[in-house]
Write an enzyme that holds these catalytic residues in place. Structure first.
Site, PDB file in Angstrom:
ATOM      1  N   ASN A 168       8.696   0.856 -19.776  1.00  0.00           N
ATOM      2  CA  ASN A 168       7.780   0.900 -18.628  1.00  0.00           C
ATOM      3  C   ASN A 168       8.447   1.234 -17.297  1.00  0.00           C
ATOM      4  O   ASN A 168       7.835   1.881 -16.464  1.00  0.00           O
ATOM      5  CB  ASN A 168       6.920  -0.370 -18.539  1.00  0.00           C
ATOM      6  CG  ASN A 168       7.728  -1.634 -18.505  1.00  0.00           C
ATOM      7  OD1 ASN A 168       8.853  -1.673 -19.005  1.00  0.00           O
ATOM      8  ND2 ASN A 168       7.187  -2.664 -17.920  1.00  0.00           N
ATOM      9  N   LYS A 191      20.797   0.941 -24.948  1.00  0.00           N
ATOM     10  CA  LYS A 191      19.806   1.550 -25.843  1.00  0.00           C
ATOM     11  C   LYS A 191      18.459   1.522 -25.130  1.00  0.00           C
ATOM     12  O   LYS A 191      17.795   0.488 -25.058  1.00  0.00           O
ATOM     13  CB  LYS A 191      19.683   0.801 -27.174  1.00  0.00           C
ATOM     14  CG  LYS A 191      18.907   1.645 -28.198  1.00  0.00           C
ATOM     15  CD  LYS A 191      18.163   0.862 -29.230  1.00  0.00           C
ATOM     16  CE  LYS A 191      16.836   0.337 -28.771  1.00  0.00           C
ATOM     17  NZ  LYS A 191      15.821   1.346 -28.425  1.00  0.00           N
ATOM     18  N   GLU A 265      14.576 -11.052 -20.906  1.00  0.00           N
ATOM     19  CA  GLU A 265      13.502 -10.880 -19.914  1.00  0.00           C
ATOM     20  C   GLU A 265      12.282 -10.439 -20.704  1.00  0.00           C
ATOM     21  O   GLU A 265      12.237  -9.302 -21.188  1.00  0.00           O
ATOM     22  CB  GLU A 265      13.890  -9.796 -18.903  1.00  0.00           C
ATOM     23  CG  GLU A 265      14.975 -10.206 -17.948  1.00  0.00           C
ATOM     24  CD  GLU A 265      14.491 -11.163 -16.875  1.00  0.00           C
ATOM     25  OE1 GLU A 265      13.273 -11.250 -16.641  1.00  0.00           O
ATOM     26  OE2 GLU A 265      15.345 -11.837 -16.288  1.00  0.00           O
ATOM     27  N   LEU A 266      11.291 -11.316 -20.834  1.00  0.00           N
ATOM     28  CA  LEU A 266      10.219 -11.041 -21.799  1.00  0.00           C
ATOM     29  C   LEU A 266       8.856 -10.882 -21.117  1.00  0.00           C
ATOM     30  O   LEU A 266       8.779 -10.603 -19.939  1.00  0.00           O
ATOM     31  CB  LEU A 266      10.228 -12.144 -22.859  1.00  0.00           C
ATOM     32  CG  LEU A 266      11.621 -12.386 -23.500  1.00  0.00           C
ATOM     33  CD1 LEU A 266      11.586 -13.553 -24.463  1.00  0.00           C
ATOM     34  CD2 LEU A 266      12.147 -11.138 -24.181  1.00  0.00           C
ATOM     35  N   CYS A 299       5.549  -6.178 -16.842  1.00  0.00           N
ATOM     36  CA  CYS A 299       5.739  -7.549 -17.344  1.00  0.00           C
ATOM     37  C   CYS A 299       5.060  -8.557 -16.425  1.00  0.00           C
ATOM     38  O   CYS A 299       4.609  -9.596 -16.862  1.00  0.00           O
ATOM     39  CB  CYS A 299       7.215  -7.861 -17.489  1.00  0.00           C
ATOM     40  SG  CYS A 299       8.136  -7.584 -15.971  1.00  0.00           S
ATOM     41  N   GLU A 400      -0.275 -11.361 -23.957  1.00  0.00           N
ATOM     42  CA  GLU A 400      -0.018 -10.221 -23.084  1.00  0.00           C
ATOM     43  C   GLU A 400      -0.657  -8.963 -23.691  1.00  0.00           C
ATOM     44  O   GLU A 400      -0.353  -8.589 -24.811  1.00  0.00           O
ATOM     45  CB  GLU A 400       1.490 -10.019 -22.977  1.00  0.00           C
ATOM     46  CG  GLU A 400       1.864  -8.895 -22.060  1.00  0.00           C
ATOM     47  CD  GLU A 400       3.375  -8.680 -22.022  1.00  0.00           C
ATOM     48  OE1 GLU A 400       3.982  -8.570 -23.098  1.00  0.00           O
ATOM     49  OE2 GLU A 400       3.921  -8.601 -20.912  1.00  0.00           O
TER      50      GLU A 400
HETATM   51  P1  NAD Z   1       9.723  -3.992 -27.264  1.00  0.00           P
HETATM   52  O1  NAD Z   1      10.070  -5.436 -27.383  1.00  0.00           O
HETATM   53  O2  NAD Z   1       8.919  -3.362 -28.329  1.00  0.00           O
HETATM   54  O3  NAD Z   1      11.061  -3.097 -27.163  1.00  0.00           O
HETATM   55  C1  NAD Z   1      12.077  -3.339 -26.212  1.00  0.00           C
HETATM   56  C2  NAD Z   1      13.366  -2.701 -26.705  1.00  0.00           C
HETATM   57  O4  NAD Z   1      13.809  -3.340 -27.897  1.00  0.00           O
HETATM   58  C3  NAD Z   1      13.222  -1.224 -27.062  1.00  0.00           C
HETATM   59  O5  NAD Z   1      14.421  -0.565 -26.691  1.00  0.00           O
HETATM   60  C4  NAD Z   1      13.051  -1.243 -28.579  1.00  0.00           C
HETATM   61  O6  NAD Z   1      13.465  -0.076 -29.220  1.00  0.00           O
HETATM   62  C5  NAD Z   1      13.935  -2.407 -28.962  1.00  0.00           C
HETATM   63  N1  NAD Z   1      13.531  -3.087 -30.192  1.00  0.00           N
HETATM   64  C6  NAD Z   1      12.269  -3.277 -30.660  1.00  0.00           C
HETATM   65  N2  NAD Z   1      12.299  -3.993 -31.800  1.00  0.00           N
HETATM   66  C7  NAD Z   1      13.600  -4.262 -32.052  1.00  0.00           C
HETATM   67  C8  NAD Z   1      14.276  -4.961 -33.098  1.00  0.00           C
HETATM   68  N3  NAD Z   1      13.610  -5.551 -34.095  1.00  0.00           N
HETATM   69  N4  NAD Z   1      15.621  -5.032 -33.055  1.00  0.00           N
HETATM   70  C9  NAD Z   1      16.310  -4.463 -32.032  1.00  0.00           C
HETATM   71  N5  NAD Z   1      15.726  -3.785 -31.031  1.00  0.00           N
HETATM   72  C10 NAD Z   1      14.381  -3.686 -31.033  1.00  0.00           C
HETATM   73  O7  NAD Z   1       9.043  -3.828 -25.841  1.00  0.00           O
HETATM   74  P2  NAD Z   1       8.315  -2.540 -25.244  1.00  0.00           P
HETATM   75  O8  NAD Z   1       7.020  -2.353 -25.939  1.00  0.00           O
HETATM   76  O9  NAD Z   1       9.272  -1.416 -25.175  1.00  0.00           O
HETATM   77  O10 NAD Z   1       8.057  -3.029 -23.743  1.00  0.00           O
HETATM   78  C11 NAD Z   1       6.987  -3.813 -23.366  1.00  0.00           C
HETATM   79  C12 NAD Z   1       7.376  -5.280 -23.282  1.00  0.00           C
HETATM   80  O11 NAD Z   1       8.474  -5.446 -22.384  1.00  0.00           O
HETATM   81  C13 NAD Z   1       6.276  -6.140 -22.727  1.00  0.00           C
HETATM   82  O12 NAD Z   1       6.149  -7.296 -23.489  1.00  0.00           O
HETATM   83  C14 NAD Z   1       6.747  -6.481 -21.327  1.00  0.00           C
HETATM   84  O13 NAD Z   1       6.226  -7.647 -20.807  1.00  0.00           O
HETATM   85  C15 NAD Z   1       8.211  -6.547 -21.522  1.00  0.00           C
HETATM   86  N6  NAD Z   1       8.892  -6.376 -20.232  1.00  0.00           N
HETATM   87  C16 NAD Z   1       9.480  -7.471 -19.639  1.00  0.00           C
HETATM   88  C17 NAD Z   1      10.087  -7.344 -18.392  1.00  0.00           C
HETATM   89  C18 NAD Z   1      10.751  -8.513 -17.697  1.00  0.00           C
HETATM   90  O14 NAD Z   1      11.552  -8.291 -16.804  1.00  0.00           O
HETATM   91  N7  NAD Z   1      10.448  -9.752 -18.051  1.00  0.00           N
HETATM   92  C19 NAD Z   1      10.092  -6.106 -17.765  1.00  0.00           C
HETATM   93  C20 NAD Z   1       9.463  -5.031 -18.390  1.00  0.00           C
HETATM   94  C21 NAD Z   1       8.879  -5.181 -19.636  1.00  0.00           C
END
Ligand code: NAD
Length: 509
Positions: A168, A191, A265-266, A299, A400
């Site tokens: 995002n 990554k 950071e979730l 997020c 979410e």
């Molecule tokens: P995601 O969890 O699907 O992916 C995040 C990253 O992890 C990507 O690079 C993805 O390829 C990798 N990944 C996914 N599954 C994995 C696994 N099993 N093993 C290792 N790596 C893996 O998240 P997304 O859909 O890319 O992003 C949206 C999410 O991110 C939302 O939940 C949002 O709230 C969160 N987010 C949090 C913050 C914060 O600062 N708290 C900021 C931005 C986004």
């Protein structure tokens, strides 16, 4: 090279789509026999670029490069002042390229061009701040009991940091971890998300152009398999992850099983609480900004509006009217207010949440369906949506959505508002709208979220800590304390007298 698609429909693959390699030890690498995937422009449905799906051997190579760079001391033993200067030079180069990098991000994630270019212009600030902090990391002299003993601490880097990030806000969110990791002498393997990896590769190239030694910043592209190889590797001393809470749990489990450190950071289910004494116009704008900016793909999206019963009807009416007026469109067009959802998987998720809410009896007051934009028939648009009368326990109230979906709830008292705001397993951010000073601070203290905004929403700064309570994360990014997460402390004890000690007792003197 075999062609497989990791992201969405690639049926109209153009032969002209540029193929990008991995960035390892300062070189762009095109490994033989690796799979590739394409990113798709969510406004137009056409491929943007093609990337390598890094497998275990490529991830191994990237970690090896980072480890070699770390051990060589070229970075970790460089004077911190010099390290900081190089980071600042990197910031300058990013600033020069901010418009281009922002456009690349918009093409891959569909967020507004002005938002992404604005973020890219802010990214260097993290390098200036943390570059400036590099030579201010100090150990301490501890006044232990025995005056003949000199005890002091050294702050030392951890080694290789694995950085996994979402789509995002690709560069900005990556820099929140890269800057403190690098300022403290670590090396990194980044990554980026498989949905928007383009800018990460450009950032790495600019790092070396600024003078960072090769191997200090490496980038592997790919999806969860690539991420798993990175998180699971014993040589990765720390994992810095931003993404969904479900993925975060898996990452923490993998890192925990080999006792690696982890910052998470979730996600969030953030509330905007509006008290009857608030400036309603400001609150209305804050709620809109919170949920419809970036089509709710943030997020900190304020996906719940908790409105005092006295102002509920009026404010809901205003929000519904404003939601219907939001200009959906091409994110490259400066007149657009809301672009598409970033990818087909995410759009399906948004639809599923809204459909479930409807079938559980909630009422959709605005939007609630796919949007259409003239000339962008393949765009993944969803209308700004306002929902009310949802049960407080339903998924739309608890989970979410990560889309432009606002759920509104009335409350009667301050205690009830705080209880409702805290009644989710998340704890990222809350907005509080009131002109009553005492109430503002009282409520800020009672909220279980890492950020509280009073009479404002959706702000970030390199020097202000950000992170989650409860399931929204572990650790903090931004601010002075965040560098401690990338350091380990060594305690050095020196006996300054020639006194011989009793060998059979622990020294506690
Ligand atoms: P995601 O969890 O699907 O992916 C995040 C990253 O992890 C990507 O690079 C993805 O390829 C990798 N990944 C996914 N599954 C994995 C696994 N099993 N093993 C290792 N790596 C893996 O998240 P997304 O859909 O890319 O992003 C949206 C999410 O991110 C939302 O939940 C949002 O709230 C969160 N987010 C949090 C913050 C914060 O600062 N708290 C900021 C931005 C986004």
């Amino acid at each position: 090279v075999s062609k497989t698609s990791a992201v969405g429909d690639t049926s109209d693959t153009s032969a002209n789509v540029v193929q990008r390699g991995l960035h390892i030890a300062g070189r762009e690498i095109f490994p033989a026999d690796s799979e590739v995937f394409q990113t798709i422009d969510p406004s137009r449905g056409v491929p943007v670029a093609s990337y390598i799906e890094a497998g275990a051997p490529q991830v191994d190579e990237a970690i090896d490069a980072a480890r070699t760079a770390f051990i060589s001391g070229e970075w970790s033993s460089l004077s911190p002042t010099r390290r900081g200067r190089l980071m600042m030079a990197w910031g300058d180069l990013i600033l020069d390229q901010a418009d281009l990098l922002g456009e690349l991000e918009t093409r891959e994630n569909g967020k507004l061009l002005r938002e992404m270019q604005g973020q890219l212009k802010a990214v260097p600030e993290w390098l200036y701040y943390f570059g400036g902090l590099a030579d201010k990391v100090e150990g301490r002299v501890i006044p232990v009991e025995n005056r003949s003993v000199l005890n002091y601490t050294l702050r030392e880097p951890l080694g290789v940091v694995g950085v996994l990030k979402p789509w995002n806000s690709p560069s900005l969110i990556s820099m929140l971890s890269l800057a403190p990791a690098l300022a403290t002498g670590n090396t990194v393997v980044l990554k980026p998300s498989e949905f928007a990896p383009g800018s990460a590769l450009e950032l790495a190239k600019l790092a070396e152009a600024a003078g960072l030694p090769k191997g200090v910043v490496n980038v592997v592209t790919g999806g969860p398999t690539t991420g798993t190889a990175l998180v699971g590797d014993q040589r990765v001393a720390k994992v810095a992850f931003t993404g969904g809470s479900k993925t975060g749990r898996q990452i923490a489990k993998m890192a925990g099983s080999r006792l690696a450190r982890c910052t998470l950071e979730l996600g969030g289910k953030n509330a905007n609480i509006v008290f009857p004494d608030a400036d309603l116009e400001a609150a209305e704008a804050g709620i809109l900004a919170g949920i419809f900016a970036a089509a709710g793909q943030s997020c900190v999206a304020g996906s719940r509006a908790l409105l005092h019963e006295e102002i509920y009807d009026e404010l809901v009416q205003r929000l519904v009217k404003r939601a219907a007026e939001i200009r959906l469109g091409d994110p490259l067009d400066p007149d657009t207010e809301m672009g598409p959802i970033a990818n087909a998987r995410q759009l399906a998720r948004v639809e599923k949440f809204v459909d479930a809410a409807r079938s559980e009896g909630a009422e959709v007051l605005a939007g609630g369906r796919r949007g259409s934009v003239k000339g962008l028939d393949r765009g993944l648009f969803y209308e700004p949506t306002v929902i009310h009368q949802a049960a407080s326990t339903s998924p739309i109230a608890q989970e979410e959505v990560f889309g432009p979906v606002l759920t509104v709830f009335p409350f009667k008292s301050e205690e009830e508002a705080v209880a409702m705001a805290n009644d989710t397993h998340y704890g990222l951010a809350t907005g509080v709208w009131t002109l009553n000073l005492q109430r503002a601070h009282r409520v800020a203290q009672a909220l279980q979220t890492g950020t509280v905004w009073v009479n404002m929403y959706r702000a970030i700064a390199f020097n202000s800590p950000q992170g989650g309570y409860k399931d929204s994360g572990i650790g903090r990014e931004n601010g002075v304390e965040s560098v401690l997460d990338y350091l380990q402390t060594k305690s050095v004890w020196c006996e300054l007298s020639s006194q011989v000690q009793d060998p059979f007792t622990l020294r506690t003197d």
